[in-house]
Design an enzyme around this catalytic site. Structure first.
Site, short mmCIF file in Angstrom:
data_model
loop_
_atom_site.label_atom_id
_atom_site.label_comp_id
_atom_site.label_asym_id
_atom_site.label_seq_id
_atom_site.Cartn_x
_atom_site.Cartn_y
_atom_site.Cartn_z
CE LYS A 73 -4.39 -1.73 1.25
NZ LYS A 73 -5.62 -1.68 2.03
CE LYS A 124 -13.75 -4.33 0.39
NZ LYS A 124 -14.28 -4.23 1.70
CE LYS A 166 -9.39 -9.75 -3.01
NZ LYS A 166 -8.66 -9.47 -1.78
#
Ligand code: TRP
Length: 341
Positions: free
Chosen positions: A124, A209, A206
């Site tokens: 991140k 979202k 993946k």
């Protein structure tokens, strides 16, 4: 043994499960088939606590109105997929202030080097170099607090969170050894039931979202026509046989989705589409998704019509969670040597 004693013995044996989801982005079919679908049933075997991890959502910049909306949406969705607030403890993390408190305390039993090794932090930081804040670094310590407050035995998580659960174990053991047994040392469990769902537009990634993959991610709350459009456009492979294998990630993903939606094996799903072409197959998968998601969306919409009632369910959940959380927190304060009055 009379009935009451039998019940007690029985309930003492029940293990505790804790899990949480961050209210970032809009939950997808991947979140549903990978985890949320199975949460309502777990209370048959375990004592379950589920949190909307809103405190974890601010390590990445988020607008106040988005945090508010995402939090309410996720909470209502967890109810809509069938988590019964009478049989589980479902709550908003920030409503139980013990999480932030224990998070601070545990910072002092977590080594800088240990936290620095977390791959999610490294990823991140790399993706978001302009906002490498201390919260992002501290994220797994807060997560350890979430788990340890409730003396959870089992933490169902995705692969990406396993390292955080390992850190939680390290910190719990360190604290227990330094003082005396205080925390249950939990085990992380990657569920064997949850399906790993990939993006419909890039079946090697993946189904995320938050990523901007508008056509690849089917949202739990998508309208039926959008769900159908996304499935019709799903990337497949050359060849025409509906068969799951390494060289056919698109078809394999669709078969996985179908099998998971219908609670059948991949083999059985393959047999069902033995004589189908890709177009007919994609249509059927889309329809199965629409049918599964429809009642969830309807229940969700009903819940979102009454903010006050939703708030009441949150409040009751937080009260139940707090009882257990503050018991642990008080112990921790005392063991460290804080003056309690
Ligand atoms: N970090 C988890 C995630 O991103 C969410 C989470 C927060 C969590 N606290 C937790 C998961 C405690 C399990 C236990 O998915």
């Amino acid at each position: 043994m009379n009935e009451q004693v039998a019940l007690q013995v029985n309930s003492e044996k029940r293990k505790r499960v804790f899990s949480a989801i961050k209210p970032t982005g809009n939950p997808t079919l991947g979140n549903y088939l990978g985890a949320m679908k199975y949460w309502p049933r777990m209370c048959e075997t375990y004592d379950c606590l589920y949190a909307v991890a809103d405190l974890h959502a601010i390590t990445v910049a988020i607008k106040p109105k988005d945090l508010r909306e995402n939090s309410k949406r996720l909470f209502a969705l967890l109810l809509a997929v069938g988590i019964d607030p009478e049989k589980n403890i479902l709550f908003m993390q920030s409503h139980v202030t013990a999480h932030a408190e224990l998070g601070w305390l545990l910072n002092n039993y977590t080594m800088f080097g240990e936290a620095s090794r977390m791959t999610q932090f490294k990823d991140k930081s790399r993706k978001n170099p302009e906002n490498v804040n201390v919260g992002l670094f501290d994220y797994p310590v807060l997560m350890a607090a979430d788990i340890l407050l409730y003396q959870a035995d089992i933490v169902p998580v995705g692969e990406d969170q396993m390292q955080h659960v390992e850190l939680c174990r390290t910190v719990a053991n360190r604290f227990n050894n330094r003082y005396s047994p205080t925390f249950t040392v939990p085990v992380g469990k990657i569920p064997d039931y949850g399906a790993r769902i990939h993006s419909l537009s890039d079946p090697t990634a993946k189904m995320g979202k938050s990523e901007g993959d508008a056509d690849g991610a089917v949202l739990i709350l998508d309208r039926p026509e959008d769900i159908m459009r996304k499935f019709k456009r799903a990337v497949t492979d050359c060849d025409t046989k509906v068969h799951a294998c390494k060289d056919k990630p698109g078809i394999t993903n669709l078969l996985t989705i179908y099998a998971s939606l219908c609670d059948i094996s991949i083999d059985k799903a393959e047999r069902e589409f033995e004589n189908s072409d890709y177009a007919a197959f994609k249509l059927r998968v889309g329809e199965a998704a629409v049918e599964t998601l429809r009642p969830i969306r309807e229940k969700y919409e009903a819940l979102r019509k009454d903010d006050k009632a939703l708030g009441e369910i949150m409040k009751q959940g937080a009260e139940k969670a707090a009882r257990s959380a503050y018991r642990t927190l008080e112990k921790v304060y005392k063991k460290i040597g804080f003056v309690r009055v």
